[in-house]
Design an enzyme around this catalytic site. Structure first.
Site, mmCIF file in Angstrom:
data_model
loop_
_atom_site.group_PDB
_atom_site.id
_atom_site.type_symbol
_atom_site.label_atom_id
_atom_site.label_comp_id
_atom_site.label_asym_id
_atom_site.label_seq_id
_atom_site.Cartn_x
_atom_site.Cartn_y
_atom_site.Cartn_z
ATOM 1 N N THR A 1 -37.767 -26.728 91.484
ATOM 2 C CA THR A 1 -36.384 -27.130 91.758
ATOM 3 C C THR A 1 -36.288 -27.940 93.055
ATOM 4 O OG1 THR A 1 -34.275 -26.194 92.508
ATOM 5 C CG2 THR A 1 -36.163 -24.778 92.717
ATOM 6 N N ASP A 2 -35.268 -28.775 93.143
ATOM 7 C CA ASP A 2 -35.027 -29.510 94.390
ATOM 8 C C ASP A 2 -34.576 -28.569 95.514
ATOM 9 O OD1 ASP A 2 -32.479 -28.922 93.461
ATOM 10 O OD2 ASP A 2 -31.705 -30.977 93.643
ATOM 11 N N GLU A 3 -34.217 -27.323 95.141
ATOM 12 C CA GLU A 3 -33.735 -26.396 96.177
ATOM 13 C C GLU A 3 -34.834 -26.017 97.168
ATOM 14 O OE1 GLU A 3 -30.979 -23.352 94.885
ATOM 15 O OE2 GLU A 3 -30.420 -24.535 93.136
ATOM 16 N N TYR B 1 -33.830 -17.146 96.336
ATOM 17 C CA TYR B 1 -34.248 -17.891 95.134
ATOM 18 C C TYR B 1 -35.108 -19.083 95.521
ATOM 19 C CZ TYR B 1 -34.006 -21.420 91.454
ATOM 20 O OH TYR B 1 -34.330 -22.411 90.542
ATOM 21 N N LYS C 1 -39.161 -19.897 94.824
ATOM 22 C CA LYS C 1 -39.641 -21.070 94.082
ATOM 23 C C LYS C 1 -40.595 -21.905 94.965
ATOM 24 C CE LYS C 1 -38.567 -22.290 90.461
ATOM 25 N NZ LYS C 1 -39.163 -21.970 89.118
HETATM 26 P P1 NAD Z 1 -32.604 -19.143 82.901
HETATM 27 O O1 NAD Z 1 -32.256 -18.066 83.872
HETATM 28 O O2 NAD Z 1 -31.583 -19.647 81.947
HETATM 29 O O3 NAD Z 1 -33.854 -18.687 82.016
HETATM 30 C C1 NAD Z 1 -34.946 -17.994 82.540
HETATM 31 C C2 NAD Z 1 -35.729 -17.399 81.375
HETATM 32 O O4 NAD Z 1 -36.880 -16.735 81.913
HETATM 33 C C3 NAD Z 1 -34.945 -16.346 80.568
HETATM 34 O O5 NAD Z 1 -35.124 -16.564 79.185
HETATM 35 C C4 NAD Z 1 -35.578 -15.030 80.999
HETATM 36 O O6 NAD Z 1 -35.538 -14.020 79.986
HETATM 37 C C5 NAD Z 1 -37.001 -15.458 81.294
HETATM 38 N N1 NAD Z 1 -37.686 -14.556 82.242
HETATM 39 C C6 NAD Z 1 -37.215 -14.081 83.424
HETATM 40 N N2 NAD Z 1 -38.124 -13.257 83.973
HETATM 41 C C7 NAD Z 1 -39.203 -13.242 83.135
HETATM 42 C C8 NAD Z 1 -40.458 -12.591 83.183
HETATM 43 N N3 NAD Z 1 -40.799 -11.795 84.198
HETATM 44 N N4 NAD Z 1 -41.319 -12.809 82.169
HETATM 45 C C9 NAD Z 1 -40.992 -13.602 81.114
HETATM 46 N N5 NAD Z 1 -39.801 -14.223 81.024
HETATM 47 C C10 NAD Z 1 -38.917 -14.056 82.031
HETATM 48 O O7 NAD Z 1 -33.185 -20.336 83.795
HETATM 49 P P2 NAD Z 1 -33.119 -21.920 83.585
HETATM 50 O O8 NAD Z 1 -31.889 -22.432 84.204
HETATM 51 O O9 NAD Z 1 -33.435 -22.234 82.182
HETATM 52 O O10 NAD Z 1 -34.321 -22.365 84.510
HETATM 53 C C11 NAD Z 1 -35.652 -22.464 83.994
HETATM 54 C C12 NAD Z 1 -36.583 -22.910 85.120
HETATM 55 O O11 NAD Z 1 -36.161 -24.155 85.633
HETATM 56 C C13 NAD Z 1 -36.611 -21.949 86.303
HETATM 57 O O12 NAD Z 1 -37.941 -21.855 86.748
HETATM 58 C C14 NAD Z 1 -35.736 -22.625 87.339
HETATM 59 O O13 NAD Z 1 -36.151 -22.278 88.638
HETATM 60 C C15 NAD Z 1 -35.984 -24.077 87.031
HETATM 61 N N6 NAD Z 1 -34.886 -25.008 87.373
HETATM 62 C C16 NAD Z 1 -33.619 -24.780 86.923
HETATM 63 C C17 NAD Z 1 -32.615 -25.685 87.204
HETATM 64 C C18 NAD Z 1 -31.211 -25.494 86.681
HETATM 65 O O14 NAD Z 1 -30.314 -26.275 87.013
HETATM 66 N N7 NAD Z 1 -30.933 -24.509 85.846
HETATM 67 C C19 NAD Z 1 -32.898 -26.828 87.958
HETATM 68 C C20 NAD Z 1 -34.206 -27.040 88.412
HETATM 69 C C21 NAD Z 1 -35.190 -26.125 88.100
HETATM 70 P P1 TYD Z 2 -24.843 -22.933 90.529
HETATM 71 O O1 TYD Z 2 -24.486 -23.358 89.150
HETATM 72 O O2 TYD Z 2 -24.974 -21.473 90.819
HETATM 73 O O3 TYD Z 2 -26.192 -23.703 90.903
HETATM 74 P P2 TYD Z 2 -26.970 -23.835 92.354
HETATM 75 O O4 TYD Z 2 -26.399 -22.864 93.299
HETATM 76 O O5 TYD Z 2 -28.379 -23.499 91.975
HETATM 77 O O6 TYD Z 2 -26.780 -25.248 92.779
HETATM 78 O O7 TYD Z 2 -23.781 -23.514 91.531
HETATM 79 C C1 TYD Z 2 -23.531 -24.906 91.629
HETATM 80 C C2 TYD Z 2 -22.541 -25.133 92.745
HETATM 81 O O8 TYD Z 2 -21.278 -24.551 92.361
HETATM 82 C C3 TYD Z 2 -22.924 -24.452 94.049
HETATM 83 O O9 TYD Z 2 -22.546 -25.293 95.135
HETATM 84 C C4 TYD Z 2 -22.102 -23.172 94.066
HETATM 85 C C5 TYD Z 2 -20.848 -23.572 93.309
HETATM 86 N N1 TYD Z 2 -20.201 -22.489 92.538
HETATM 87 C C6 TYD Z 2 -18.821 -22.231 92.699
HETATM 88 O O10 TYD Z 2 -18.137 -22.900 93.484
HETATM 89 N N2 TYD Z 2 -18.252 -21.227 91.965
HETATM 90 C C7 TYD Z 2 -18.963 -20.466 91.097
HETATM 91 O O11 TYD Z 2 -18.380 -19.529 90.481
HETATM 92 C C8 TYD Z 2 -20.366 -20.739 90.916
HETATM 93 C C9 TYD Z 2 -21.192 -19.935 89.966
HETATM 94 C C10 TYD Z 2 -20.934 -21.773 91.659
#
Ligand code: NAD
Ligand code: TYD
Length: 339
Positions: free
Chosen positions: A125-127, A153, A157
């Site tokens: 992630t960019d975080e 988090y 990562k």
């Molecule tokens: P999500 O929370 O929707 O899904 C995570 C999945 O991992 C779930 O299906 C969960 O059951 C599974 N999981 C959790 N712990 C586990 C374990 N111990 N063993 C096996 N499976 C397990 O997450 P997401 O948003 O789909 O993100 C997927 C990946 O992408 C993550 O690594 C996250 O850090 C990364 N990512 C997400 C975003 C975003 O915007 N959502 C952006 C950049 C990177």
């Molecule tokens: P989120 O979807 O949790 O992603 P991330 O924190 O990983 O960027 O949140 C996106 C942005 O929205 C973040 O600045 C927090 C804000 N946010 C709210 O303002 N209200 C909410 O209820 C949630 C879940 C997030």
């Protein structure tokens, strides 16, 4: 070719499973997922009907289960989506994030070494770069921006990323890493900003915006992220990091107002609530490297992607209503009850 997808029952993982099945019908896709609160077999309903897909319930920190699966499937590529992914939950329970996100990564890479996997791809992630100031719109994250994390988090990562690079250097494990900005699209769990706002607005419930709503995120439609991961894991250089993002910066308030406009709901639903501790100000990706080396560019602009996403939530109400009816109720009460 056999591709092992971890966390494939989650948001991005399930979109990725469909991307691979559609683009490489000759490949075999195997998914291991623990099915935590965020994992949902309903996300994989159609994939489960495909002969080229196998689902296994398992924990990536469970060495025995992981090695058994690697022994059975001998994957060519392993792509790791499995993670605890919600910043707010990491404030409540950091330990779980360290276990899954760091030790899970180690377990997978040890198995990759043992079974001679050709590529281990880490979905990051960019975080990991921390945040950028709001008053410097000229600044962007590049692959050489220092790691500087804010939340448990992002720290977990970043730790995993460092471990991946250490395995590449020390053990010559063939790895790659993508660091993407915020995703949105189908199957997004309704604890995250966009699906939370869509599902609550549809019920005419208040929309909790943290702080003043001026924090900026760089939004990417999930399918564009899947295309980037696919390119990097198949064609990206070993040992390299690629940033993924599409110059789609919006303040949270802009995003929430877009949702309201799509749904024809009033802005009076917006409620400003107590800010997230350590809340990152702005994320913004410079995707020059992946564009120049691999030709990747996003194909879905924000307005189109948001329209498609809202349509998906309207057409799939059972999917999210089932989630909201379960443990989610306690979560919402706990996190937002006295905010
Ligand atoms: P999500 O929370 O929707 O899904 C995570 C999945 O991992 C779930 O299906 C969960 O059951 C599974 N999981 C959790 N712990 C586990 C374990 N111990 N063993 C096996 N499976 C397990 O997450 P997401 O948003 O789909 O993100 C997927 C990946 O992408 C993550 O690594 C996250 O850090 C990364 N990512 C997400 C975003 C975003 O915007 N959502 C952006 C950049 C990177
Ligand atoms: P989120 O979807 O949790 O992603 P991330 O924190 O990983 O960027 O949140 C996106 C942005 O929205 C973040 O600045 C927090 C804000 N946010 C709210 O303002 N209200 C909410 O209820 C949630 C879940 C997030």
């Amino acid at each position: 070719m056999t591709i092992l997808v971890t966390g494939g029952a989650g948001f991005i993982g399930s979109n990725f499973v469909y991307y691979e099945l559609a683009h490489y019908p000759e490949d075999r896709i195997v998914c291991i997922d623990k099915l935590t609160y965020a994992g949902n077999l309903a996300n994989l309903k159609e994939a489960l009907e495909n002969d080229h897909f196998r689902f296994v319930r398992g924990d990536i920190t469970d060495r025995e289960a992981v090695e058994k699966l690697f022994g059975e499937e001998k994957p060519d590529i392993v792509v790791n989506f499995a993670a605890e992914s919600h910043v707010d939950r990491s404030v409540e329970d950091p330990g779980l994030f360290l276990r899954t996100n760091i030790l899970g990564t180690q377990t997978l890479m040890d198995a990759c070494r043992k079974f001679g996997v050709k590529r281990y791809h880490q979905v990051s992630t960019d975080e990991v770069y921390g945040d950028l100031p709001l008053d410097r719109p000229d600044l962007f994250f590049t692959e050489t921006t220092p790691i500087h994390t804010s939340s448990p988090y992002s720290a977990s990562k970043a730790s995993a990323d460092l471990l991946v690079l250490a395995y590449a250097r020390t053990f010559k494990l063939p790895v790659s890493i993508t660091r993407c900005s915020n995703n949105y699209g189908p199957y997004h769990f309704p604890e995250k900003l966009i699906p939370l706002m869509i599902t609550r607005a549809l019920a005419d419930e208040s929309l909790p915006v943290y702080g003043n709503g001026e924090n900026v995120r760089d939004w990417l439609y999930v399918e564009d992220h899947c295309a980037a991961i696919d390119l990097v894991m198949r064609k990206g250089r070993e040992g390299e990091i690629y940033n993924v993002g599409g110059h789609n910066e919006r303040t949270n308030l802009q995003v929430v107002k877009t949702v309201l406009k799509e749904l024809g709901k009033p802005e009076s639903l917006i409620t400003f609530v107590r800010d997230r501790p350590g809340h990152d100000q702005r994320y913004a990706i410079d995707p020059t490297k992946i564009h120049e080396e691999l030709g990747w560019l996003p194909t879905t602009d924000f307005d189109t992607g948001m329209h498609r996403t809202v349509e998906w939530y309207l057409a799939n109400q059972k999917w999210w209503k089932d989630i909201l009816a379960g443990e989610y109720q306690n979560y919402f009460q706990h996190m937002y009850g006295n905010r």
